[in-house]
Write a protein that holds these residues in place. Structure first.
Motif, PDB file in Angstrom:
ATOM      1  N   LEU A 297     -11.177 -18.720  -0.840  1.00  0.00           N
ATOM      2  CA  LEU A 297      -9.873 -17.935  -0.185  1.00  0.00           C
ATOM      3  C   LEU A 297      -9.637 -18.004   1.059  1.00  0.00           C
ATOM      4  O   LEU A 297     -10.626 -17.569   1.575  1.00  0.00           O
ATOM      5  N   PRO A 298      -8.528 -18.366   1.601  1.00  0.00           N
ATOM      6  CA  PRO A 298      -8.426 -18.517   2.956  1.00  0.00           C
ATOM      7  C   PRO A 298      -8.611 -17.438   3.965  1.00  0.00           C
ATOM      8  O   PRO A 298      -9.419 -17.621   4.983  1.00  0.00           O
ATOM      9  N   ASP A 299      -8.446 -16.208   3.544  1.00  0.00           N
ATOM     10  CA  ASP A 299      -8.687 -15.080   4.428  1.00  0.00           C
ATOM     11  C   ASP A 299     -10.142 -14.267   3.859  1.00  0.00           C
ATOM     12  O   ASP A 299     -10.129 -13.090   4.056  1.00  0.00           O
ATOM     13  N   SER A 300     -10.963 -14.951   3.194  1.00  0.00           N
ATOM     14  CA  SER A 300     -12.228 -14.298   2.866  1.00  0.00           C
ATOM     15  C   SER A 300     -13.166 -13.795   3.971  1.00  0.00           C
ATOM     16  O   SER A 300     -12.953 -14.662   4.986  1.00  0.00           O
ATOM     17  N   GLY A 301     -13.683 -12.659   3.764  1.00  0.00           N
ATOM     18  CA  GLY A 301     -14.472 -12.414   4.754  1.00  0.00           C
ATOM     19  C   GLY A 301     -15.941 -11.605   4.241  1.00  0.00           C
ATOM     20  O   GLY A 301     -16.041 -11.340   3.212  1.00  0.00           O
ATOM     21  N   PHE A 302     -17.020 -11.790   5.177  1.00  0.00           N
ATOM     22  CA  PHE A 302     -18.496 -11.189   4.614  1.00  0.00           C
ATOM     23  C   PHE A 302     -18.938 -12.055   3.448  1.00  0.00           C
ATOM     24  O   PHE A 302     -19.666 -11.554   2.637  1.00  0.00           O
TER      25      PHE A 302
ATOM     26  N   PHE B  71      -7.720 -17.675  -7.311  1.00  0.00           N
ATOM     27  CA  PHE B  71      -7.224 -17.662  -5.907  1.00  0.00           C
ATOM     28  C   PHE B  71      -5.750 -17.993  -5.741  1.00  0.00           C
ATOM     29  O   PHE B  71      -5.326 -17.428  -4.883  1.00  0.00           O
ATOM     30  N   PHE B  72      -5.249 -18.824  -6.619  1.00  0.00           N
ATOM     31  CA  PHE B  72      -3.853 -19.277  -6.548  1.00  0.00           C
ATOM     32  C   PHE B  72      -2.896 -17.932  -6.917  1.00  0.00           C
ATOM     33  O   PHE B  72      -1.690 -17.967  -6.486  1.00  0.00           O
ATOM     34  N   GLN B  73      -3.411 -17.002  -7.403  1.00  0.00           N
ATOM     35  CA  GLN B  73      -2.786 -15.479  -7.490  1.00  0.00           C
ATOM     36  C   GLN B  73      -2.335 -14.999  -6.238  1.00  0.00           C
ATOM     37  O   GLN B  73      -1.498 -14.121  -6.159  1.00  0.00           O
ATOM     38  N   VAL B  74      -3.004 -15.378  -5.304  1.00  0.00           N
ATOM     39  CA  VAL B  74      -3.043 -14.715  -3.864  1.00  0.00           C
ATOM     40  C   VAL B  74      -2.590 -15.373  -2.905  1.00  0.00           C
ATOM     41  O   VAL B  74      -2.166 -15.020  -2.001  1.00  0.00           O
ATOM     42  N   SER B  75      -2.860 -16.899  -2.913  1.00  0.00           N
ATOM     43  CA  SER B  75      -2.589 -17.562  -1.812  1.00  0.00           C
ATOM     44  C   SER B  75      -1.990 -19.253  -2.431  1.00  0.00           C
ATOM     45  O   SER B  75      -2.736 -19.884  -3.268  1.00  0.00           O
ATOM     46  N   GLU B  76      -0.915 -19.473  -1.665  1.00  0.00           N
ATOM     47  CA  GLU B  76      -0.451 -21.062  -2.092  1.00  0.00           C
ATOM     48  C   GLU B  76      -1.536 -22.159  -2.062  1.00  0.00           C
ATOM     49  O   GLU B  76      -1.476 -22.732  -2.589  1.00  0.00           O
TER      50      GLU B  76
END
Length: 494
Positions: free
Chosen positions: A324-329, A349-354
């Motif tokens: 996911l583009p803004d994943s962290g840790f 993931f597509f539910q969150v980000s294009e």
């Protein structure tokens, strides 16, 4: 300068526009960069209301490609900040009070197309809004209380929000725009010792600095001529008391930490992490575009949307990694070992980000982490994988973080190509504090990502420099504050 007009759907812009090429967002994502060489301006006419939606990515990728988007990704996020809208309201209030006349109701809506009012009744307000909020299509909402009008909200809208009767006017406003070829500094604070706010969140589960490191920062501050204070997320209104902000809380684009750094920058103070670095570093799609443009080696990567999901396995093979583009840790970074797993995780993931990121599987025993600060290497360490796991960090079902061990070394002891690539990549982001992650496979080095807000933990990253690490970090703040004051407060070198 070339101009691109980017729309959600092809039918949204059925006009011939001299001097501009028209693309859909999907084609813009996929179009080879070589097709748009030189200076390029991107007029993003997509809807931008959803974080990590299609319109958001148009502006973000334009910045990564060295183009000039209107609006910028930062503008898109600022419009969601109530504090930003309130500041804009104060700025336009005199003009609104003088020129806004509307007696039919207590609410008024003003559309603004490239600084023009389609009703041609409130042109002065439209021009001022566009001058302050550089978005092509705006909708401003005003309310009247006690006989006075005030600005309640401003939205960046898309072509789909434009009434049919306004389309001809919009076309003319766009043609006129194409034909056309600051925060105030904070007042001096006298001879007192400059004050640094260190923002931390005691309640977050995965802290970027442990308590011992935070205390070492506070103790080191007087050695470089500063006074440091730890503050929490409830101290936003206290920011004007300080001269600089050092963020030691995990940032989110839509969260309170981003509001802290955005407001600190608006106050004219040095701030790490700065808002632009957060926007850039928290998005792996942006990171891939930027680093590819500058030919920095990365694992084989595919930017994935719903239309090309079937290309992941033929292109990267199995196993591969989905992010996911803004994943962290290491959160929302998953190892994919079957096509069924790919379909399942991609849909999540597509539910969150294009857009999402797929990357080839490069197993290593450790990752390099190079801390780069103010354009120079600060520390270097090996981050070993968590016991029995393929990532440096393993987050259990109960949100407990299991980390691999950290082995720091002197910068001069690390491979020269590791340091060189880390510094070059970080300097493409800015002059803040970054943690650059790289993998080394035999004699090849690959950039994984550049992180804002990297860990500074006592016992880990400071294994080599010790207390000097904290003095180095704070010394940059002292210098930047002194420069801001015009040299009236030179930090101590003791």
């Amino acid at each position: 300068m070339k101009t691109l007009i980017v729309t959600d759907q092809k039918q949204d812009w059925p006009f011939e526009t001299a001097g501009a090429a028209v693309l859909t967002a999907r084609r813009y994502f996929e179009e080879p960069e070589s097709g748009f060489e030189g200076s390029v301006r991107v007029l993003n006419l997509c809807r931008t209301g959803r974080y990590q939606g299609r319109g958001y990515y148009v502006s973000l990728l334009a910045e990564a490609r060295g183009q000039r988007p209107l609006p910028e990704a930062r503008t898109v996020e600022d419009l969601k900040s109530q504090a930003c809208v309130q500041a804009l309201s104060v700025q336009v209030e005199p003009l609104v009070h003088e020129t806004l006349h509307h007696d039919e109701s207590e609410r008024f809506e003003l559309d603004v197309y490239f600084g023009q009012d389609p009703a041609q009744r409130h042109q002065a307000i439209a021009e001022q809004l566009f001058a302050n909020v550089r978005a092509p299509l705006l909708r401003a909402l005003f309310g009247r209380a006690a006989g006075r009008w005030r600005l309640d909200a401003v939205q960046a809208i898309g072509l789909a929000d434009i009434p049919a009767q306004h389309r001809a006017f919009l076309l003319e406003a766009t043609k006129e725009f194409l034909a056309e070829g600051s925060s105030a500094a904070r007042p001096p604070s006298g001879d007192r010792r400059p004050r640094l706010a260190i923002l931390r969140n005691p309640d977050e589960p995965h802290k970027p600095s442990n308590e011992q490191a935070l205390q070492r920062l506070v103790r080191a501050a007087p050695l470089v001529g500063l006074e440091a204070e730890l503050i929490g997320p409830d101290a936003l209104d206290r920011l004007p008391e300080f001269d600089a902000l050092f963020n030691r809380a995990s940032p989110e684009v839509s969260g309170v930490v981003y509001e802290f750094v955005r407001r600190a920058e608006a106050l004219g103070m040095p701030v790490v992490d700065d808002p632009r670095s957060i926007l850039k570093c928290l998005n792996k799609v942006y990171m891939h575009e930027l680093m590819s443009r500058h030919r920095i080696a990365q694992p084989h990567t595919l930017i994935v949307h719903r239309g090309n999901l079937d290309q992941v396995v033929p292109t990267l093979g199995l196993p591969c990694v989905l992010k996911l583009p803004d994943s962290g840790f290491g959160l929302d970074v998953v190892k994919i070992e079957s096509e069924d797993a790919l379909q399942h995780e991609a849909e999540r993931f597509f539910q969150v980000s294009e857009l999402i990121v797929a990357q080839e599987w490069l197993p290593t025993g450790f990752d390099w982490r190079v801390g780069v600060y103010d354009g120079r290497p600060l520390f270097v360490a090996k981050y070993f994988m968590a016991p029995g796991h393929w990532k440096v960090n393993q987050v259990t079902a109960g949100q407990r973080l299991i980390e691999g061990r950290t082995e720091a070394m002197a910068v001069g002891e690390a491979p020269a190509q590791v340091i060189a690539m880390a510094v070059r990549a970080a300097n493409l982001i800015g002059r803040g504090l970054y943690g650059v992650d790289l993998k080394q496979v035999e004699d090849r080095v690959y950039l994984i990502e550049v992180n804002c807000n990297p860990n500074l933990d006592a016992g880990n990253e400071d294994q080599v420099l010790g207390e000097a690490l904290y003095r180095e970090v704070l010394g940059v703040f002292a210098r930047r504050i002194a420069e801001r004051r015009g040299g009236t407060a030179v930090p101590s070198t003791a």
